[in-house]
Design an enzyme around this catalytic site. Structure first.
Site, PDB file in Angstrom:
ATOM      1  N   SER A   1       0.825  -1.218   0.000  1.00  0.00           N
ATOM      2  CA  SER A   1       0.000   0.000   0.000  1.00  0.00           C
ATOM      3  C   SER A   1       0.852   1.259   0.000  1.00  0.00           C
ATOM      4  O   SER A   1       0.340   2.343  -0.223  1.00  0.00           O
ATOM      5  CB  SER A   1      -0.902   0.014   1.234  1.00  0.00           C
ATOM      6  OG  SER A   1      -0.115   0.021   2.410  1.00  0.00           O
TER       7      SER A   1
ATOM      8  N   HIS B   1      -2.653  -3.138  -5.771  1.00  0.00           N
ATOM      9  CA  HIS B   1      -3.053  -2.794  -4.413  1.00  0.00           C
ATOM     10  C   HIS B   1      -4.560  -2.903  -4.229  1.00  0.00           C
ATOM     11  O   HIS B   1      -5.320  -2.031  -4.649  1.00  0.00           O
ATOM     12  CB  HIS B   1      -2.568  -1.370  -4.069  1.00  0.00           C
ATOM     13  CG  HIS B   1      -2.991  -0.904  -2.715  1.00  0.00           C
ATOM     14  ND1 HIS B   1      -3.354   0.393  -2.456  1.00  0.00           N
ATOM     15  CD2 HIS B   1      -3.129  -1.582  -1.539  1.00  0.00           C
ATOM     16  CE1 HIS B   1      -3.693   0.497  -1.178  1.00  0.00           C
ATOM     17  NE2 HIS B   1      -3.564  -0.678  -0.611  1.00  0.00           N
TER      18      HIS B   1
ATOM     19  N   GLU C   1      -5.560  -0.437  -7.181  1.00  0.00           N
ATOM     20  CA  GLU C   1      -4.568   0.455  -7.788  1.00  0.00           C
ATOM     21  C   GLU C   1      -3.522  -0.390  -8.512  1.00  0.00           C
ATOM     22  O   GLU C   1      -2.880  -1.247  -7.890  1.00  0.00           O
ATOM     23  CB  GLU C   1      -3.905   1.326  -6.719  1.00  0.00           C
ATOM     24  CG  GLU C   1      -4.836   2.374  -6.138  1.00  0.00           C
ATOM     25  CD  GLU C   1      -4.191   3.194  -5.028  1.00  0.00           C
ATOM     26  OE1 GLU C   1      -4.444   4.407  -4.974  1.00  0.00           O
ATOM     27  OE2 GLU C   1      -3.428   2.623  -4.218  1.00  0.00           O
TER      28      GLU C   1
ATOM     29  N   ASN D   1      -3.831   6.541  -0.877  1.00  0.00           N
ATOM     30  CA  ASN D   1      -3.123   6.815   0.370  1.00  0.00           C
ATOM     31  C   ASN D   1      -2.357   8.129   0.322  1.00  0.00           C
ATOM     32  O   ASN D   1      -2.267   8.845   1.313  1.00  0.00           O
ATOM     33  CB  ASN D   1      -2.164   5.672   0.715  1.00  0.00           C
ATOM     34  CG  ASN D   1      -2.892   4.471   1.299  1.00  0.00           C
ATOM     35  OD1 ASN D   1      -4.090   4.545   1.571  1.00  0.00           O
ATOM     36  ND2 ASN D   1      -2.195   3.366   1.479  1.00  0.00           N
TER      37      ASN D   1
END
Length: 590
Positions: free
Chosen positions: A121, A142, A154, A192
């Site tokens: 991540s 991800h 992702e 993130n």
């Protein structure tokens, strides 16, 4: 045509790995599930058993389908059993050393055309991929937690990932029923990188006692329609997990805004990691419980309205969308309202706007005709400041330009009775500058409604260094009486909502400008991955790029923080007259 991946290996069977294995098996794919020991395999198997049984209980699959799903998974402690798979997904703990070692081993085992993916991540996929002899066939994949439920994946490309590999992985993720977005290998990828900068900023605000935890969270829920406030979300994620992600992002980006707020480390050291430990920013009735319980901080944050001044009538200065919306809110709540405009014609036009809004509600059956007439009857249009002489509070809602607002406050100071409160609904200008234009700074306060005022629940109550405490109590009580949710903060650029929102939007523009991802993929990542009502570029186009730029400049000028400096791309679009929906062109064409 993209090739078929008939068999896939999953390494690591924790929450994420077993969830990914379930997603693959549900799609009819044979899965080779690898763990380090028998205990790990048993844990992964149990996780899958529970998850698939829940799906049966909720009638999402039947018992036969569950049996077939579980039958597609082969459990093993040996990486050598991955020899025949078409694709490998690694989902071990977030350690660069561990992931790199596994990739190097897998590289020696699988076929030359096998793609190797990492579910990291936040770590650099490039650093992991260079440990293999096939960096062109290494990508990030991800998944979001819980993998069987969350739609976003992702796809992270490195500078050496083969374009055909990206196409194949995107097609594969779509086949799994997920929503893929493609991003370059940067700290935090899309979701993130944008989310944790915002969460970290919220922790800093709380650390500085700028606003209470409840008000920070309520501001983002009611002001931006976010599903959770930032501190609630951190408690859910786990403060230790958040700290590790921020640390990893900071190591790669060297962006000071990614450096974890010191308070996070202190809380983790004290064992306050969020819901999983029963205490984080909030207190819970036990470990892993979502139920918040009152604690000492809850009582300390409460506003005592016993000292509130009586409000019998209200004045509003302005005729724009915000002004007429506020007038409607107040009159609906039973207050007599004086609506002051620059001329009799403008006052009449503003009253007509309110009437039109009420008529629309009547036609939709939300309001009785008689109630609409009563509401309009409470509004007195006026063209002179002297008409505001007897009201108990005046709310200024004129153009967002300080000289204009100061002129209004100076005029109000001359006519308003002693003890009358003067409030501004500015979204970003210093309230104390308006107070300085009067002889009664203790009676001046910010009362920032959100647009559209009749719909949005939030009001930011902004106290200057000079505002009297009974004025704060009065505006809090008035906000509640007009059925709004008041939150409190000091007089600082952006207050709560804009101070948290616009650096995040600016980060998104910087990400687009650096060609790490497309506007569509960034918007999709934040909507699908984080549950936000709009992606950053959709929102910027709605707010207006000129308005957004003005707010970002205000934030930058106040805090002198390099990360708040408006993105050059935003400056260029505004200069070119591409201001968003209102001009038909912004980040997208309309």
């Amino acid at each position: 045509m993209a090739r078929e991946f008939g068999s896939v290996g999953v390494i690591g069977l924790g929450t994420m790995g077993s969830g990914i294995a379930e997603v693959l098996a549900r799609s009819g794919i044979a899965v080779v599930a690898v763990e380090v020991d028998a205990e790990g395999i048993e844990r992964g198997r149990e996780h899958l058993n529970r998850s698939t049984q829940r799906a049966v209980d909720k009638e999402k699959i039947d018992a036969k389908a569950r049996e077939a799903l579980l039958g597609r998974i082969t459990w093993t402690e040996s990486l050598a059993d991955l020899a025949g798979v078409d694709l490998v997904i690694e989902a071990v703990p977030e350690s660069l050393e561990l992931k790199s070692r596994i990739f190097a081993e897998v590289d020696e085992i699988v076929g030359a055309e096998t793609i190797i993916c990492s579910n990291t991540s936040s770590l650099s996929v490039t650093e992991i991929g260079v440990r293999t002899k096939r960096p062109g066939k290494v990508v990030g994949m991800h998944f979001f937690n819980p993998a069987p439920v969350q739609k976003l994946v992702e796809i992270v490309r490195t500078v050496v990932t083969e374009p055909a590999v990206i196409e194949e992985v995107v097609a594969f993720v779509e086949k799994l029923g997920k929503t893929p977005v493609v991003v370059g290998d940067r700290a935090g990828f899309i979701a993130n990188a944008l989310l944790f900068g915002y969460l970290n900023h919220a922790v800093t605000m709380y650390e500085q006692s700028y606003a209470s935890r409840e008000d920070l969270d309520a501001a983002m829920r009611y002001g931006c329609n976010y599903p959770m406030g930032p501190l609630q979300l951190l408690d859910l994620i786990g403060l230790d997990t958040a700290y590790e992600i921020l640390e990893s992002m900071y190591r790669q980006s060297r962006n000071r805004l990614h450096a974890p707020a010191p308070l996070l480390k202190q809380m983790i050291t004290a064992g306050l990691c969020g819901r999983k430990t029963g205490r984080g920013f909030y207190s819970y009735d036990g470990p892993d419980s979502p139920n918040v319980v009152a604690d000492a901080e809850s009582a300390a944050a409460a506003i005592d309205t016993a000292t509130a001044r009586p409000i019998r009538s209200v004045g509003v200065v302005g005729t724009g969308t915000m002004a007429t919306g506020i007038v409607e809110v107040l009159a609906k709540s039973g207050y007599p309202v004086v609506l002051r405009a620059r001329s009799t014609e403008k006052a009449a036009a503003a009253l007509a706007k309110v009437r039109k809004s009420l008529d629309k509600q009547v036609s939709k059956g939300r309001l009785e005709e008689s109630a609409a007439e009563e509401i309009v009857g409470r509004i007195t249009p006026a063209a002179e400041f002297s008409a505001l002489a007897q009201v108990d509070i005046v709310i200024e809602a004129v153009a967002e330009e300080l000289p204009i607002k100061q002129e209004v406050f100076a005029a109000l100071d001359k006519v308003a009775k002693p003890g009358a409160i003067l409030a501004t609904t500015t979204s970003s200008l210093p309230v104390v500058e308006c107070a300085a234009a009067t002889s009664r700074p203790a009676d001046v306060i910010g009362m920032h409604f959100f647009n559209p005022a009749p719909v949005m629940k939030l009001v930011e109550v902004v106290r200057t260094i000079a505002t009297a405490s009974d004025v704060v109590a009065t505006v809090h009580a008035l906000s509640e009486k007009v059925r709004k949710h008041p939150v409190h903060c000091a007089d600082r650029a952006g207050f709560i909502t804009n101070a948290l929102l616009f650096p995040y939007l600016n980060d998104a523009v910087n990400m687009l400008e650096a060609h790490y991802a497309t506007a569509d993929d960034i918007d999709t990542a934040m909507k699908v991955g984080c549950g936000l009502p709009m992606g950053p570029f959709e929102l910027l186009d709605v707010v207006g790029l000129d308005v957004s730029l003005a707010i970002e400049r205000t934030l930058y000028n106040e805090f002198r923080e390099a990360g708040y400096s408006p993105a050059p791309l935003l400056e260029h679009l505004v200069t070119a007259g591409r201001l968003g929906r209102k001009t038909g062109n912004g980040f997208r064409a309309y």
